[in-house]
Design an enzyme around this catalytic site. Structure first.
Site, mmCIF file in Angstrom:
data_model
loop_
_atom_site.group_PDB
_atom_site.id
_atom_site.type_symbol
_atom_site.label_atom_id
_atom_site.label_comp_id
_atom_site.label_asym_id
_atom_site.label_seq_id
_atom_site.Cartn_x
_atom_site.Cartn_y
_atom_site.Cartn_z
ATOM 1 N N HIS A 86 3.526 10.466 5.146
ATOM 2 C CA HIS A 86 2.770 11.391 5.980
ATOM 3 C C HIS A 86 3.682 11.989 7.042
ATOM 4 O O HIS A 86 4.617 11.330 7.520
ATOM 5 C CB HIS A 86 1.600 10.679 6.653
ATOM 6 N N GLU B 138 -0.726 5.129 10.764
ATOM 7 C CA GLU B 138 -1.811 4.294 10.275
ATOM 8 C C GLU B 138 -1.405 2.823 10.236
ATOM 9 O O GLU B 138 -0.226 2.484 10.374
ATOM 10 C CB GLU B 138 -2.266 4.742 8.882
ATOM 11 N N HIS C 96 5.462 4.829 1.120
ATOM 12 C CA HIS C 96 4.598 3.666 0.953
ATOM 13 C C HIS C 96 3.586 3.880 -0.166
ATOM 14 O O HIS C 96 3.380 5.006 -0.636
ATOM 15 C CB HIS C 96 3.850 3.359 2.260
ATOM 16 N N ARG D 142 2.587 13.445 -1.623
ATOM 17 C CA ARG D 142 2.719 12.580 -2.792
ATOM 18 C C ARG D 142 4.036 12.897 -3.491
ATOM 19 O O ARG D 142 4.290 14.049 -3.845
ATOM 20 C CB ARG D 142 1.529 12.835 -3.730
#
Length: 324
Positions: free
Chosen positions: A105, A122, A180, A200
């Site tokens: 991200h 996150e 990740h 992605r």
């Protein structure tokens, strides 16, 4: 006249995913319409995915409407001054029956420039994991950008990725730029900035619901990836009964894990912020001025900032408490 605020429960927003399964129903008692449900968005103001209250006099109202009406009474003076009518967090439960895509991200600066959005910082808390299940977090030591690009081109990216087995209670901090993926067999709680921006880069050559391979975002990702060695993604903590362990404390959220016994405890924490409670084990009762709520594993509740005093009681239960 404003309605008096109280602990708010929201209708879960369930997401069908190519990698999803049934644990959100089997373990967390969500009502599933498919055997491929990957996410339950518990609290969200992402466009087209705005949470709706399901309890009390505000039932049917959206979270955006309630913020617009109650402002700092709901989110806290400090939070409202910083974010205004924008709710800063997105709260989820995620069930990965198959591996999620390898992704990352952008940070706030890049997300603002490219998408006029928040970035995405996150954290994950593992609720359940099948034997030998794990996550991908970062690259193996010594991987450089040129290694990444050549392996990506040759469809051998997994050879460079750092895999770590996980178990119930493990906690991870996923900073922007960290490559990740959640591995097959993992059920977790995710706390993140309000952002749905994902780059992605590898999807296991898997086909999506339409029979086509899902889009990759390799060009966008190249500038965003952090290639510095990172071995601080796993969050160490110790937890004692009727104590709180701080799992994360940063500019975006503070998350504490509360271990609750049969006795009532306040945990001595009164931030100038809303508080979100996510029940991750057992059954916990939240009590305060004019309210009493029972929170079962897999349930989430938003406590408005004006409700300063709350006590918790349970029988060896565990709750994640999130604030700003």
């Amino acid at each position: 006249m404003k309605n008096k605020l109280y602990p708010l429960r929201f209708e879960p927003i369930l997401k069908k995913k190519v990698w999803g399964g049934t644990k959100l129903g089997d373990i967390l008692n969500k009502k599933l319409s498919s055997n491929k449900i990957g996410e339950s968005w518990e609290i969200s103001t992402v466009e087209d995915n705005i949470s709706v209250v399901k309890n009390g006099v505000l039932q049917g109202k959206t979270l955006c409407e309630i913020i617009n009406t109650h402002k700092a009474d709901l989110v806290g003076e400090k939070v409202y001054k910083q974010f205004g009518d924008d709710f800063p967090l997105l709260i989820k439960f995620i069930d990965a029956e198959e591996n999620l895509s390898v992704q990352l991200h952008p940070d706030d600066n890049l997300a603002k420039k490219r998408h006029d959005s928040f970035g995405k910082t996150e954290m994950w808390y593992i609720l359940q994991a099948d034997q030998n299940s794990g996550i991908i977090a970062g690259f193996k030591d010594g991987v450089k950008k040129e290694d990444y690009l050549s392996h990506l081109n040759d469809k051998k990216l997994p050879d460079l990725l750092n895999f770590e087995k996980v178990k119930k209670g493990d906690t991870f901090f996923i900073k922007p730029g960290l490559i990740h993926a959640i591995g097959a067999g993992v059920l977790l709680a995710e706390i993140q900035q309000t952002s749905d921006i994902t780059y992605r880069v590898y999807d296991w050559d898997r086909k999506g619901k339409d029979g086509e391979k899902r889009d990759l975002h390799t060009a966008l990702a190249e500038e965003a990836i952090d290639f510095t060695e990172n071995n601080r993604y796993k969050i160490p903590y110790t937890l004692s009964q009727n104590q709180a362990a701080v799992l994360a404390k940063n500019n975006y959220f503070t998350t504490r894990l509360l271990a609750v016994s049969e006795e009532s405890h306040s945990f001595n924490y009164k931030p100038d912020s809303f508080r979100i409670f996510m029940a991750v084990e057992g059954e916990t009762t939240l009590s305060g001025d004019g309210f009493k709520e029972v929170l079962k594993a897999g349930e989430t509740i938003l406590l408005p900032a004006v409700l300063i005093d709350v006590t918790l009681s349970g029988n060896n239960s565990k709750v994640l408490e999130v604030s700003i």
